[in-house]
Design an enzyme around this catalytic site. Structure first.
Site, mmCIF file in Angstrom:
data_model
loop_
_atom_site.group_PDB
_atom_site.id
_atom_site.type_symbol
_atom_site.label_atom_id
_atom_site.label_comp_id
_atom_site.label_asym_id
_atom_site.label_seq_id
_atom_site.Cartn_x
_atom_site.Cartn_y
_atom_site.Cartn_z
ATOM 1 N N LYS A 111 0.925 -1.266 -0.162
ATOM 2 C CA LYS A 111 -0.013 -0.008 0.080
ATOM 3 C C LYS A 111 0.759 1.205 -0.075
ATOM 4 O O LYS A 111 0.448 2.297 -0.685
ATOM 5 C CB LYS A 111 -0.820 0.009 1.169
ATOM 6 C CG LYS A 111 -2.092 -0.996 0.956
ATOM 7 C CD LYS A 111 -3.208 -0.515 2.036
ATOM 8 C CE LYS A 111 -4.500 -1.521 1.930
ATOM 9 N NZ LYS A 111 -5.347 -1.345 2.970
ATOM 10 N N LYS A 194 -4.554 -8.290 -7.098
ATOM 11 C CA LYS A 194 -5.783 -8.849 -6.371
ATOM 12 C C LYS A 194 -6.970 -7.938 -6.785
ATOM 13 O O LYS A 194 -6.799 -6.606 -7.050
ATOM 14 C CB LYS A 194 -5.722 -9.081 -4.995
ATOM 15 C CG LYS A 194 -5.706 -8.029 -4.035
ATOM 16 C CD LYS A 194 -5.783 -8.221 -2.407
ATOM 17 C CE LYS A 194 -5.704 -6.910 -1.675
ATOM 18 N NZ LYS A 194 -5.713 -7.147 -0.475
ATOM 19 N N LYS A 197 -11.548 -3.333 -4.089
ATOM 20 C CA LYS A 197 -12.570 -2.220 -3.773
ATOM 21 C C LYS A 197 -11.681 -0.838 -4.274
ATOM 22 O O LYS A 197 -12.578 0.069 -4.766
ATOM 23 C CB LYS A 197 -13.017 -1.588 -2.663
ATOM 24 C CG LYS A 197 -13.703 -2.905 -1.668
ATOM 25 C CD LYS A 197 -14.410 -2.265 -0.318
ATOM 26 C CE LYS A 197 -14.154 -3.434 0.723
ATOM 27 N NZ LYS A 197 -12.879 -3.185 1.369
HETATM 28 P P1 TYM Z 1 -10.875 -5.930 3.209
HETATM 29 O O1 TYM Z 1 -11.910 -4.738 3.546
HETATM 30 O O2 TYM Z 1 -9.812 -5.443 2.526
HETATM 31 O O3 TYM Z 1 -11.440 -6.868 3.019
HETATM 32 C C1 TYM Z 1 -12.485 -7.513 3.458
HETATM 33 C C2 TYM Z 1 -12.374 -9.310 3.542
HETATM 34 O O4 TYM Z 1 -12.307 -9.586 2.140
HETATM 35 C C3 TYM Z 1 -11.257 -10.309 1.951
HETATM 36 N N1 TYM Z 1 -10.685 -10.075 0.464
HETATM 37 C C4 TYM Z 1 -10.599 -11.092 -0.614
HETATM 38 N N2 TYM Z 1 -10.630 -12.193 -0.512
HETATM 39 C C5 TYM Z 1 -10.470 -12.961 -1.784
HETATM 40 N N3 TYM Z 1 -10.007 -12.263 -2.841
HETATM 41 C C6 TYM Z 1 -9.784 -10.929 -3.019
HETATM 42 N N4 TYM Z 1 -9.577 -10.322 -3.908
HETATM 43 C C7 TYM Z 1 -10.024 -10.042 -1.489
HETATM 44 N N5 TYM Z 1 -10.068 -8.739 -1.143
HETATM 45 C C8 TYM Z 1 -10.347 -8.735 -0.111
HETATM 46 C C9 TYM Z 1 -10.061 -9.862 3.003
HETATM 47 O O5 TYM Z 1 -9.289 -10.912 2.996
HETATM 48 C C10 TYM Z 1 -11.075 -9.714 3.969
HETATM 49 O O6 TYM Z 1 -11.257 -11.077 4.643
HETATM 50 N N6 TYM Z 1 -7.970 -5.535 7.158
HETATM 51 C C11 TYM Z 1 -9.125 -6.299 6.937
HETATM 52 C C12 TYM Z 1 -10.285 -5.887 7.668
HETATM 53 C C13 TYM Z 1 -10.243 -6.091 9.298
HETATM 54 C C14 TYM Z 1 -10.136 -7.389 9.727
HETATM 55 C C15 TYM Z 1 -10.107 -6.983 11.236
HETATM 56 C C16 TYM Z 1 -10.733 -8.515 9.394
HETATM 57 C C17 TYM Z 1 -10.075 -5.017 10.232
HETATM 58 N N7 TYM Z 1 -9.694 -5.772 11.352
HETATM 59 C C18 TYM Z 1 -9.930 -8.289 12.157
HETATM 60 C C19 TYM Z 1 -10.542 -9.735 10.543
HETATM 61 C C20 TYM Z 1 -10.184 -9.425 11.662
HETATM 62 C C21 TYM Z 1 -9.397 -5.447 5.595
HETATM 63 O O7 TYM Z 1 -8.897 -4.852 5.058
HETATM 64 O O8 TYM Z 1 -10.340 -6.232 4.778
#
Ligand code: TYM
Length: 331
Positions: A111, A194, A197
């Site tokens: 990032k 990947k 959003k």
């Molecule tokens: P975020 O918002 O980026 O994504 C949410 C969830 O979607 C999964 N994901 C994907 N899985 C497969 N292929 C993809 N291209 C893809 N893009 C996103 C992510 O692995 C995630 O499970 N840091 C986390 C949010 C968070 C969190 C937590 C998660 C904050 N605190 C505590 C678990 C536990 C995040 O940015 O997710």
């Protein structure tokens, strides 16, 4: 019953990767777990967010999660900033976690890129707050996509160091629940990146609010190579775009990549894309339609989050208060 915690950033409309990597599992896990699902707005502002857009996206994501089948009465759905325990435990973990550990985080490197000096301190300590999210509830299982694996390993390191430093067995070990297939859905424009959003190109992702025509168009335009589909999975090697489309089909149809190729191997991408569009429309359009319906009732969405935050705080407050006592804060 084991407690689940997971989160998603309210930085846009959830895309197909969020759905297949995480949300779909969240829905399934509700059957036999106590689940806490969180819109992580504290994490969202680690990069600039327009304030009004952040509020809107928080509601829009709530709508998508409800439309996908999250049950906010049997389980908990809320936005992170509404429960102060996250920030309080996050600070304690900033003091437990080590710079050396954070320096190894690949997501920060991805990032921040080459321009490290210009990123927020929040982006750097992001994984510490993630650990706090989970451990404020002593949750033991965390369903995420593959990109979060390293952050959960760090969360376990933090929990262990806390327990060791304060001489208690206070925080439990965390188990990552990563789906065996579709754990990393790639961009439709570039099979080595990947799906995200935050990608500037909306053509790179299927959003969970897309209608049938938009899905058909995005899949028609999805990057491919000139060869027909192979008949065996070994033939997908070095063909990231083909692999990604096959993986998406497999995940949606509930079959393996080998089974997809048994059906479609030897076909050109034209007919395969038509079949893929069909399974995508079946999965996405009902969620998109229900989301639109829910968005007409923002007060209901706000009430769901408020109720969830109240119940989340009841669980987190005694745990985080005890952590504060353990580190020596005068109560
Ligand atoms: P975020 O918002 O980026 O994504 C949410 C969830 O979607 C999964 N994901 C994907 N899985 C497969 N292929 C993809 N291209 C893809 N893009 C996103 C992510 O692995 C995630 O499970 N840091 C986390 C949010 C968070 C969190 C937590 C998660 C904050 N605190 C505590 C678990 C536990 C995040 O940015 O997710």
């Amino acid at each position: 019953m084991q407690r689940i915690f997971s989160g998603i950033q309210p930085t846009g409309i959830p895309q197909l990767g969020n759905y297949l990597g995480a949300i779909r599992n969240w829905v399934a896990l509700q059957a036999d777990h106590e689940c806490i699902f969180c819109l992580v707005d504290l994490h969202a502002i680690t990069v600039w967010q327009d304030p009004e857009a952040l509020r809107q996206q928080t509601l829009a994501q709530t709508a998508v999660l409800l439309a996908a089948g999250i049950d906010p009465k049997a389980h908990i759905l809320f936005n992170q900033s509404a429960v102060t325990a996250h920030a309080r435990l996050g600070w304690i973990f900033n003091c437990v976690s080590r710079l050396g550990w954070l320096n190894r985080m690949t997501q920060f490197k991805d990032k921040a890129g080459k321009d490290r000096e210009n990123h927020s301190a929040g982006l750097y300590v992001y994984p510490n707050l993630m650990a706090a999210d989970i451990l404020a509830y002593k949750a033991t299982r965390v369903p995420v996509g593959d990109d979060q694996r390293q952050h959960l390993e760090l969360a376990n390191d933090i929990a262990q160091k806390f327990n060791h430093d304060y001489g208690v067995e206070f925080f439990p070990a965390i188990e990552a629940l990563i789906p065996p297939a579709a754990a990393r859905i790639m961009s439709l424009r570039d099979g080595t990146k990947k799906m995200s959003k935050s990608d500037p190109s909306a053509q790179s992702r299927i959003e969970m609010t897309d209608d049938a025509d938009t899905i058909a168009l995005k899949i028609r335009r999805a990057k491919t190579d000139p060869e027909p589909l192979p008949t065996e999975t070994a033939g997908l090697q070095d063909r990231p775009e083909a692999r990604n489309l096959v993986d998406i089909y497999a995940a949606l149809a509930g079959i393996t990549a080998a089974e997809v190729l048994a059906r479609h191997g030897g076909e050109g991408f034209g007919p395969f894309k038509t079949a893929l569009t069909e399974v995508l429309v079946q999965a996405v359009v009902p969620i998109a339609e229900e989301t639109r319906r829910l968005l007409d009732a923002p007060d209901h969405l706000r009430a769901v989050l408020r109720d969830g935050a109240g119940r989340a705080a009841e669980i987190a407050e005694p745990i985080v208060s005890e952590a504060e006592r353990l580190v020596g804060f005068l109560k």
